[in-house]
Design an enzyme around this catalytic site. Structure first.
Site, PDB file in Angstrom:
ATOM      1  NE  ARG A   1       8.800 -74.819  96.803  1.00  0.00           N
ATOM      2  CZ  ARG A   1       9.083 -73.517  96.642  1.00  0.00           C
ATOM      3  NH1 ARG A   1       9.836 -72.886  97.517  1.00  0.00           N
ATOM      4  NH2 ARG A   1       8.612 -72.854  95.610  1.00  0.00           N
TER       5      ARG A   1
ATOM      6  CG  HIS B   1       9.222 -73.230  90.384  1.00  0.00           C
ATOM      7  ND1 HIS B   1       8.006 -73.577  90.942  1.00  0.00           N
ATOM      8  CD2 HIS B   1       9.648 -72.124  91.074  1.00  0.00           C
ATOM      9  CE1 HIS B   1       7.719 -72.728  91.915  1.00  0.00           C
ATOM     10  NE2 HIS B   1       8.693 -71.849  92.017  1.00  0.00           N
TER      11      HIS B   1
ATOM     12  CD  GLN C   1       8.079 -68.068  89.690  1.00  0.00           C
ATOM     13  OE1 GLN C   1       8.048 -68.408  90.863  1.00  0.00           O
ATOM     14  NE2 GLN C   1       7.767 -66.845  89.295  1.00  0.00           N
TER      15      GLN C   1
ATOM     16  CG  ASP D   1      16.181 -68.878  89.946  1.00  0.00           C
ATOM     17  OD1 ASP D   1      16.005 -68.234  91.003  1.00  0.00           O
ATOM     18  OD2 ASP D   1      15.933 -70.107  89.855  1.00  0.00           O
TER      19      ASP D   1
ATOM     20  CB  CYS E   1      11.174 -67.269  90.149  1.00  0.00           C
ATOM     21  SG  CYS E   1      12.792 -67.811  90.717  1.00  0.00           S
TER      22      CYS E   1
ATOM     23  NE  ARG F   1       4.083 -69.201  91.847  1.00  0.00           N
ATOM     24  CZ  ARG F   1       4.960 -69.759  92.696  1.00  0.00           C
ATOM     25  NH1 ARG F   1       6.078 -69.121  93.003  1.00  0.00           N
ATOM     26  NH2 ARG F   1       4.755 -70.952  93.204  1.00  0.00           N
TER      27      ARG F   1
END
Ligand code: CP
Ligand code: NVA
Length: 310
Positions: A103, A130, A133, A229, A269, A297
């Site tokens: 990340r 991402h 996700q 988001d 998310c 996830r």
């Protein structure tokens, strides 16, 4: 050559379909004796240059449940954080572990790690994408629809044309979603990301569509999935006040949801900011699937790890 997962396109349409199918199976098998342990004797590093709750916990628990050892490195506590080159970190980690979840900020950093690693590199979020996700999100959509066929499913993205939006765009190309993004001027998804996805959508032939508009109502009209988001992503904290002003008309509240399909679900998310991008009445209301989405996830990334390493 190791198989990397830097964007959803690394899986291709068939790979994505099979990872999602496997995610459903692993979800059912969790906690049973039939649950597989393909990572026995293997280790996975999770290198974080930004904060994380879900990504860290889901990968740590997922690697453990697959029989492997997760090793989490908060970059600020490592030599990487003190300036050791990414190239050297890639070579060195390749000698210790069997995959790296990374990340970071720029997408080019994920690419550099992948170029110099001889093990799979998984993008655990960067400024541009991402992809992990979206595995969880697509699994949640399939669960709600009761089918794995996502062709033509209308999805409304409301807000920033950011990393998660870019991964939805890639997902539309690979699955056939009808994705409408409502974003304010100056915060649109990257035109190159959209153009590349449109090309992939044509190659994939599943009818994926990507439409970018300014008006949230236009995007939400008839949508089966409404998603958003944060307005200021990690690294954009200094822009928070300005973004809050620009994004104010992009709040997902009950009046926006009223334009969607009556069966519409809400995804996010997470982490969420109630009263900014989403009203509490929506995220805590009956349309919300955010907790199942977050749990996915775990299942989806286990399927990904099995696909890359099993
Ligand atoms: N959605 C997500 O990636 O959450 P974290 O930042 O907590 O990992
Ligand atoms: N767009 C957000 C997603 C967090 C999971 C960020 O990059 O901070």
């Amino acid at each position: 050559m190791p198989r990397h997962f830097l964007t959803l396109f690394d899986l291709g349409a068939d790979g994505l379909r099979s990872v999602l199918a496997r995610a459903h199976v692993l979800k059912r098998l969790r906690g049973t004796p039939e649950h597989p342990r393909p990572l026995q004797g293997k280790s996975v590093a999770i290198v974080l240059e930004k904060a994380s709750t879900r990504t860290r916990v889901s990968f740590e628990v997922g690697v453990f449940e697959l029989g492997g050892l997760p090793v989490t490195l908060l970059a600020k506590d490592t030599q990487l954080g003190r300036g050791e080159p990414l190239e050297d970190t890639a070579r060195m980690l390749s000698g210790f572990v069997h995959a790296v979840v990374y990340r970071t900020f720029g997408h080019e950093k994920v690419q550099t790690l992948a170029e110099h690693a001889s093990i799979p590199v998984i993008n655990g979020l960067c400024d541009r994408y991402h992809p992990c996700q979206l595995l969880a999100d697509l699994q949640a959509v399939q669960e709600d629809l009761g089918t794995e066929d996502l062709r033509g499913v209308p999805v409304a993205w409301i807000g920033d044309g950011n990393n998660v939006a870019h991964s939805w765009i890639n997902a539309a190309a690979l699955t056939g979603l009808d994705l409408r993004l409502a974003c304010p001027e100056g915060y649109l998804p990257d035109a190159q990301v959209v153009a590349r996805a449109e090309e992939v959508a044509r190659q994939t032939g599943l009818g994926g569509r990507i439409t970018v508009v300014r008006d949230p109502v236009q995007a939400a009209r008839g949508a089966r999935v409404v998603t958003t988001d944060v307005w200021a992503s990690m690294g954009q904290e200094a822009e928070h006040a300005e973004r809050a002003r620009v994004f104010a008309p992009y709040l997902v509240d009950a009046s926006l949801m009223a334009h969607a399909d009556p069966r519409a679900i809400f995804l996010h998310c997470l982490p969420a900011h109630r009263g900014e991008e989403v009203a509490a009445e929506v995220i805590d209301g009956p349309a919300s699937r955010v907790w199942g989405e977050a749990e996915n996830r775990l299942h989806a990334q286990k399927a990904l790890l099995e696909h890359l390493l099993g």
